[in-house]
Design an enzyme around this catalytic site. Structure first.
Site, PDB file in Angstrom:
ATOM      1  N   GLU A 130      -5.754 -11.019   8.739  1.00  0.00           N
ATOM      2  CA  GLU A 130      -6.559  -9.912   8.226  1.00  0.00           C
ATOM      3  C   GLU A 130      -7.584 -10.333   8.754  1.00  0.00           C
ATOM      4  O   GLU A 130      -8.515  -9.384   6.959  1.00  0.00           O
ATOM      5  CB  GLU A 130      -5.467  -9.116   7.672  1.00  0.00           C
ATOM      6  CG  GLU A 130      -5.223  -9.655   6.192  1.00  0.00           C
ATOM      7  CD  GLU A 130      -4.304  -8.738   6.101  1.00  0.00           C
ATOM      8  OE1 GLU A 130      -3.473  -7.126   5.944  1.00  0.00           O
ATOM      9  OE2 GLU A 130      -3.498  -8.880   4.882  1.00  0.00           O
ATOM     10  N   ASP A 165      -8.059  -3.963   7.866  1.00  0.00           N
ATOM     11  CA  ASP A 165      -8.613  -4.803   7.002  1.00  0.00           C
ATOM     12  C   ASP A 165      -9.363  -6.598   8.200  1.00  0.00           C
ATOM     13  O   ASP A 165     -10.321  -6.563   7.600  1.00  0.00           O
ATOM     14  CB  ASP A 165      -7.554  -6.054   6.460  1.00  0.00           C
ATOM     15  CG  ASP A 165      -7.729  -5.083   4.574  1.00  0.00           C
ATOM     16  OD1 ASP A 165      -8.582  -4.710   4.289  1.00  0.00           O
ATOM     17  OD2 ASP A 165      -6.667  -4.888   4.311  1.00  0.00           O
ATOM     18  N   HIS A 170       0.409  -1.055   0.296  1.00  0.00           N
ATOM     19  CA  HIS A 170      -0.066  -0.127  -0.440  1.00  0.00           C
ATOM     20  C   HIS A 170       1.268   1.146  -0.174  1.00  0.00           C
ATOM     21  O   HIS A 170       0.320   2.811  -0.045  1.00  0.00           O
ATOM     22  CB  HIS A 170      -0.920  -0.152   1.180  1.00  0.00           C
ATOM     23  CG  HIS A 170      -1.857  -1.343   0.936  1.00  0.00           C
ATOM     24  ND1 HIS A 170      -2.886  -1.434  -0.087  1.00  0.00           N
ATOM     25  CD2 HIS A 170      -2.336  -1.900   1.778  1.00  0.00           C
ATOM     26  CE1 HIS A 170      -3.987  -2.304   0.253  1.00  0.00           C
ATOM     27  NE2 HIS A 170      -3.314  -3.250   1.415  1.00  0.00           N
ATOM     28  N   ARG A 198       7.286  -4.980   3.900  1.00  0.00           N
ATOM     29  CA  ARG A 198       6.147  -6.189   3.020  1.00  0.00           C
ATOM     30  C   ARG A 198       5.495  -5.797   2.062  1.00  0.00           C
ATOM     31  O   ARG A 198       5.583  -5.011   0.938  1.00  0.00           O
ATOM     32  CB  ARG A 198       4.410  -5.458   3.755  1.00  0.00           C
ATOM     33  CG  ARG A 198       2.645  -6.057   3.204  1.00  0.00           C
ATOM     34  CD  ARG A 198       2.200  -5.451   4.168  1.00  0.00           C
ATOM     35  NE  ARG A 198       1.685  -4.017   3.610  1.00  0.00           N
ATOM     36  CZ  ARG A 198       0.736  -3.022   4.102  1.00  0.00           C
ATOM     37  NH1 ARG A 198       0.190  -4.064   5.030  1.00  0.00           N
ATOM     38  NH2 ARG A 198       0.484  -1.979   4.037  1.00  0.00           N
TER      39      ARG A 198
END
Length: 258
Positions: free
Chosen positions: A147, A173, A45, A70
């Site tokens: 998540e 999430d 993200h 990530r």
């Protein structure tokens, strides 16, 4: 090639993790000097790409922080590539089943523990080119994200997968999957029960739990709950928080002139 996160976990203490959304070596250098134990480049993200990740790693290398990433998804090509670029830990989103966790570990580990292709183009600089492969499986951390409702349901099966060093809660999430507003610092009783369940399961399996937080106070609270890796916002969030606070203070103390 020693992993500082592993050392801190072995001591029984918690890791304070930084997070890089901004594709800038200078931002990475500033964060790396701010007291974090590890710093994660966000390719999912964040506004990062592979080259900016490498630049962030280069800027961080002079400082005692463990570089992590990530990845965008559970895909072996990008997982191997970030490890080759120097990541010492990989956080992978949306791991929902034991099969997905096994595929993630396989992509992170060299044979015989996995299927990672050999070619540590930059990671080999952490040691002799001939010795990186002998320590990489032990030193690089596989950290799946928990998540979703499905992941919570399959938690014990996921934690049973050999090679998983920790799990990482994505509160936004996770809450979203239960029909709640997506946010980081959660107080809903049903979510706190999930945290408690996860922490107990991790303790049983000898695995460390991490979580993303939106404030220093919640990060400290999470450590008190039993989490052993806490991420404090990200670089852009920290910058915006400080900027908003500064502007607000100026306007207040200027008594309407600004």
């Amino acid at each position: 090639m020693a992993n500082n996160v592993k050392k801190i976990w072995a001591s029984g203490k918690a890791v304070v993790n930084g997070w890089l959304a901004i594709p800038s070596g200078f931002s990475a250098e500033v964060i790396a000097q701010s007291g974090f134990d590890s710093v994660t480049v966000d390719l999912q993200h964040g506004v990062q790409d592979y080259l900016s990740m490498v630049q962030c790693f280069q800027a961080m290398q002079a400082h005692p922080v463990t570089p992590m990433v990530r990845v965008p998804w559970n895909e072996p090509g990008i997982i191997g590539k970030v490890l080759d670029g120097g990541a010492m830990g990989v956080i992978c989103p949306m791991i929902n089943t034991k099969k997905e966790a096994e595929a993630f570990v396989a992509a992170c580990k060299y044979p015989p523990d996995g299927t990672r292709s050999n070619g540590p183009i930059r990671a080999a600089m952490y040691g002799e080119a001939t010795s990186y492969q002998t320590t990489a499986n032990a030193e690089t951390l596989c950290i799946p994200m928990i998540e979703t409702q499905t992941a919570v349901k399959n938690l014990d099966a996921i934690l049973d997968v050999p090679g998983i060093a920790g799990v990482y809660v994505g509160p936004s999430d996770l809450g979203f999957s239960y029909g709640m507003v997506p946010k980081l610092d959660r107080d809903e009783p049903e979510i706190l029960k999930i945290y408690d369940k996860l922490l107990k399961a991790c303790s049983k399996h000898g695995i460390h739990a991490g979580i993303h937080t939106g404030s220093a106070s919640y990060a400290a609270r999470a450590i008190g709950m039993g989490f052993r890796l806490v991420t404090l916002m990200n670089d852009s969030g920290l910058m915006q928080t400080a900027a908003k606070a500064g502007v607000a203070q100026i306007r207040k103390e200027a008594k309407g002139v600004a």
